[in-house]
Design a protein around this motif. Structure first.
Motif, PDB file in Angstrom:
ATOM      1  N   HIS A  68       0.835  -1.199   0.000  1.00  0.00           N
ATOM      2  CA  HIS A  68       0.000   0.000   0.000  1.00  0.00           C
ATOM      3  C   HIS A  68       0.873   1.253   0.000  1.00  0.00           C
ATOM      4  CE1 HIS A  68      -4.007  -1.734   1.149  1.00  0.00           C
ATOM      5  NE2 HIS A  68      -3.214  -2.756   1.434  1.00  0.00           N
ATOM      6  N   VAL A  69       0.478   2.226  -0.811  1.00  0.00           N
ATOM      7  CA  VAL A  69       1.178   3.510  -0.890  1.00  0.00           C
ATOM      8  C   VAL A  69       0.118   4.608  -0.968  1.00  0.00           C
ATOM      9  CG1 VAL A  69       2.667   4.941  -2.349  1.00  0.00           C
ATOM     10  CG2 VAL A  69       3.220   2.538  -1.994  1.00  0.00           C
ATOM     11  N   PRO A  70       0.301   5.706  -0.223  1.00  0.00           N
ATOM     12  CA  PRO A  70      -0.685   6.796  -0.294  1.00  0.00           C
ATOM     13  C   PRO A  70      -0.879   7.293  -1.724  1.00  0.00           C
ATOM     14  CG  PRO A  70       0.792   7.145   1.548  1.00  0.00           C
ATOM     15  CD  PRO A  70       1.357   5.999   0.749  1.00  0.00           C
ATOM     16  N   LYS A  71      -2.123   7.682  -2.015  1.00  0.00           N
ATOM     17  CA  LYS A  71      -2.437   8.207  -3.345  1.00  0.00           C
ATOM     18  C   LYS A  71      -1.777   9.568  -3.536  1.00  0.00           C
ATOM     19  CE  LYS A  71      -6.695  10.496  -1.980  1.00  0.00           C
ATOM     20  NZ  LYS A  71      -8.131  10.575  -2.143  1.00  0.00           N
ATOM     21  N   LEU A  72      -1.617   9.947  -4.792  1.00  0.00           N
ATOM     22  CA  LEU A  72      -1.073  11.261  -5.113  1.00  0.00           C
ATOM     23  C   LEU A  72      -2.148  12.334  -4.915  1.00  0.00           C
ATOM     24  CD1 LEU A  72       0.847  10.269  -8.371  1.00  0.00           C
ATOM     25  CD2 LEU A  72       1.845  10.741  -6.108  1.00  0.00           C
ATOM     26  N   PRO A  77      -2.757   6.668  -8.459  1.00  0.00           N
ATOM     27  CA  PRO A  77      -1.801   5.828  -7.721  1.00  0.00           C
ATOM     28  C   PRO A  77      -0.375   6.316  -7.956  1.00  0.00           C
ATOM     29  CG  PRO A  77      -2.589   4.680  -9.671  1.00  0.00           C
ATOM     30  CD  PRO A  77      -3.364   5.956  -9.590  1.00  0.00           C
ATOM     31  N   ASP A  78       0.456   6.180  -6.947  1.00  0.00           N
ATOM     32  CA  ASP A  78       1.875   6.515  -7.068  1.00  0.00           C
ATOM     33  C   ASP A  78       2.589   5.270  -7.601  1.00  0.00           C
ATOM     34  OD1 ASP A  78       4.497   7.360  -6.850  1.00  0.00           O
ATOM     35  OD2 ASP A  78       4.208   8.289  -4.878  1.00  0.00           O
ATOM     36  N   THR A  79       2.444   5.039  -8.896  1.00  0.00           N
ATOM     37  CA  THR A  79       2.973   3.806  -9.495  1.00  0.00           C
ATOM     38  C   THR A  79       4.491   3.713  -9.389  1.00  0.00           C
ATOM     39  OG1 THR A  79       2.957   4.836 -11.680  1.00  0.00           O
ATOM     40  CG2 THR A  79       1.043   3.488 -11.074  1.00  0.00           C
ATOM     41  N   LYS A  80       5.159   4.841  -9.410  1.00  0.00           N
ATOM     42  CA  LYS A  80       6.622   4.808  -9.291  1.00  0.00           C
ATOM     43  C   LYS A  80       7.030   4.170  -7.966  1.00  0.00           C
ATOM     44  CE  LYS A  80      10.754   7.640  -9.260  1.00  0.00           C
ATOM     45  NZ  LYS A  80      11.317   8.995  -9.299  1.00  0.00           N
ATOM     46  N   VAL A  81       6.422   4.601  -6.883  1.00  0.00           N
ATOM     47  CA  VAL A  81       6.761   4.060  -5.556  1.00  0.00           C
ATOM     48  C   VAL A  81       6.253   2.624  -5.414  1.00  0.00           C
ATOM     49  CG1 VAL A  81       6.403   4.330  -3.069  1.00  0.00           C
ATOM     50  CG2 VAL A  81       6.884   6.332  -4.483  1.00  0.00           C
ATOM     51  N   LEU A  82       5.026   2.356  -5.859  1.00  0.00           N
ATOM     52  CA  LEU A  82       4.473   1.002  -5.757  1.00  0.00           C
ATOM     53  C   LEU A  82       5.382  -0.015  -6.438  1.00  0.00           C
ATOM     54  CD1 LEU A  82       0.673   1.598  -6.395  1.00  0.00           C
ATOM     55  CD2 LEU A  82       1.644   0.451  -4.411  1.00  0.00           C
ATOM     56  N   TYR A  83       5.776   0.276  -7.671  1.00  0.00           N
ATOM     57  CA  TYR A  83       6.567  -0.696  -8.414  1.00  0.00           C
ATOM     58  C   TYR A  83       8.024  -0.734  -7.970  1.00  0.00           C
ATOM     59  CZ  TYR A  83       2.408  -1.479 -11.106  1.00  0.00           C
ATOM     60  OH  TYR A  83       1.123  -1.810 -11.461  1.00  0.00           O
ATOM     61  N   THR A  84       8.516   0.357  -7.380  1.00  0.00           N
ATOM     62  CA  THR A  84       9.866   0.323  -6.805  1.00  0.00           C
ATOM     63  C   THR A  84       9.898  -0.615  -5.602  1.00  0.00           C
ATOM     64  OG1 THR A  84      10.399   2.548  -7.584  1.00  0.00           O
ATOM     65  CG2 THR A  84      11.673   1.708  -5.711  1.00  0.00           C
ATOM     66  N   LYS A 114      -7.484   1.092  -5.733  1.00  0.00           N
ATOM     67  CA  LYS A 114      -7.731   2.062  -4.672  1.00  0.00           C
ATOM     68  C   LYS A 114      -8.341   1.359  -3.459  1.00  0.00           C
ATOM     69  CE  LYS A 114      -9.485   6.673  -3.942  1.00  0.00           C
ATOM     70  NZ  LYS A 114     -10.213   7.795  -4.543  1.00  0.00           N
ATOM     71  N   ASP A 115      -7.818   1.700  -2.276  1.00  0.00           N
ATOM     72  CA  ASP A 115      -8.352   1.162  -1.030  1.00  0.00           C
ATOM     73  C   ASP A 115      -9.104   2.278  -0.310  1.00  0.00           C
ATOM     74  OD1 ASP A 115      -8.900  -0.709   0.914  1.00  0.00           O
ATOM     75  OD2 ASP A 115      -6.826  -1.146   1.395  1.00  0.00           O
ATOM     76  N   ASN A 116      -9.801   1.937   0.765  1.00  0.00           N
ATOM     77  CA  ASN A 116     -10.623   2.914   1.469  1.00  0.00           C
ATOM     78  C   ASN A 116      -9.852   3.778   2.464  1.00  0.00           C
ATOM     79  OD1 ASN A 116     -10.144   1.026   3.413  1.00  0.00           O
ATOM     80  ND2 ASN A 116     -12.278   0.490   3.772  1.00  0.00           N
ATOM     81  N   ASP A 118      -7.242   5.932   1.527  1.00  0.00           N
ATOM     82  CA  ASP A 118      -6.476   6.888   0.713  1.00  0.00           C
ATOM     83  C   ASP A 118      -5.144   6.330   0.243  1.00  0.00           C
ATOM     84  OD1 ASP A 118      -8.441   8.859   0.720  1.00  0.00           O
ATOM     85  OD2 ASP A 118      -7.699   9.748   2.581  1.00  0.00           O
ATOM     86  N   THR A 119      -5.086   5.004   0.066  1.00  0.00           N
ATOM     87  CA  THR A 119      -3.909   4.376  -0.527  1.00  0.00           C
ATOM     88  C   THR A 119      -4.354   3.624  -1.774  1.00  0.00           C
ATOM     89  OG1 THR A 119      -4.116   2.265   0.659  1.00  0.00           O
ATOM     90  CG2 THR A 119      -2.801   3.991   1.729  1.00  0.00           C
ATOM     91  N   TYR A 120      -3.365   3.293  -2.589  1.00  0.00           N
ATOM     92  CA  TYR A 120      -3.527   2.314  -3.662  1.00  0.00           C
ATOM     93  C   TYR A 120      -2.645   1.133  -3.284  1.00  0.00           C
ATOM     94  CZ  TYR A 120      -6.026   5.276  -6.995  1.00  0.00           C
ATOM     95  OH  TYR A 120      -6.972   6.039  -7.629  1.00  0.00           O
ATOM     96  N   TYR A 121      -3.047  -0.062  -3.676  1.00  0.00           N
ATOM     97  CA  TYR A 121      -2.232  -1.228  -3.375  1.00  0.00           C
ATOM     98  C   TYR A 121      -2.086  -2.099  -4.614  1.00  0.00           C
ATOM     99  CZ  TYR A 121      -6.432  -4.122  -3.109  1.00  0.00           C
ATOM    100  OH  TYR A 121      -7.590  -4.788  -3.400  1.00  0.00           O
ATOM    101  N   ILE A 122      -0.980  -2.841  -4.621  1.00  0.00           N
ATOM    102  CA  ILE A 122      -0.822  -3.912  -5.593  1.00  0.00           C
ATOM    103  C   ILE A 122      -0.715  -5.213  -4.809  1.00  0.00           C
ATOM    104  CG2 ILE A 122       0.124  -2.594  -7.516  1.00  0.00           C
ATOM    105  CD1 ILE A 122       2.901  -3.396  -6.654  1.00  0.00           C
ATOM    106  N   ASN A 123      -1.286  -6.246  -5.379  1.00  0.00           N
ATOM    107  CA  ASN A 123      -1.330  -7.555  -4.739  1.00  0.00           C
ATOM    108  C   ASN A 123      -0.318  -8.467  -5.411  1.00  0.00           C
ATOM    109  OD1 ASN A 123      -2.897 -10.488  -5.161  1.00  0.00           O
ATOM    110  ND2 ASN A 123      -2.802  -9.736  -3.073  1.00  0.00           N
ATOM    111  N   LEU A 124       0.586  -9.017  -4.612  1.00  0.00           N
ATOM    112  CA  LEU A 124       1.541 -10.016  -5.091  1.00  0.00           C
ATOM    113  C   LEU A 124       1.100 -11.359  -4.543  1.00  0.00           C
ATOM    114  CD1 LEU A 124       4.897  -8.155  -4.351  1.00  0.00           C
ATOM    115  CD2 LEU A 124       3.416  -7.967  -6.349  1.00  0.00           C
TER     116      LEU A 124
END
Length: 135
Positions: A68-72, A77-84, A114-116, A118-124
């Motif tokens: 999970h990473v806070p939204k911009l 989504p802050d894809t740069k941080v999520l994928y890093t 998007k989660d409830n 104020d973050t976006y998450y990616i699932n591995l």
């Protein structure tokens, strides 16, 4: 035999030992199952599992590692941080990692959702395989 909760605990301990390299921030940032109600916010990881199959000599299941990473500010989504963070995590797993006698094999990821909070998450998703056969 490794059951679902043991697989979650093994991945939790592994990631917790790597938390500095994952660049999640200060304080407790890796959780099992749910986010504590008093969590102050920011980047974090939650680990849970899907049903495990126990009727074979080889037990199999799936654990989820949700980054999970806070939204911009523009609600994206802050894809740069999520994928890093994802790349750093997967580098530590080197495709497969052995924890508590089970093999954890990375096999899927998801798009940012998007989660409830104020973050976006990616699932591995990691397939967990434990061979119950005795040598």
């Amino acid at each position: 035999m490794v059951i679902g909760d043991e697989a979650v605990s093994a991945m939790y301990q592994f990631l917790d030992s790597q938390k500095q390299e994952l660049d999640l921030g200060n304080g407790k940032r890796i959780f099992k199952y749910v986010l504590p109600q008093d969590f102050a916010g920011g980047r974090y990881v939650v680990i849970n599992f899907l049903p495990f199959v126990y009727d074979n000599p080889i037990n199999e299941g799936v654990i989820n590692v949700n980054i999970h990473v806070p939204k911009l500010k523009n609600d994206e989504p802050d894809t740069k941080v999520l994928y890093t963070i994802q790349r750093k995590l997967l580098e530590r797993c080197r495709c497969n990692v052995y924890l508590r006698g089970a093999e954890f094999e990375f096999y899927a990821d998801s798009r940012p959702t998007k989660d409830n909070d104020d973050t976006y998450y990616i699932n591995l998703k990691f397939k967990v395989i434990y061979n119950n056969l005795k040598n």
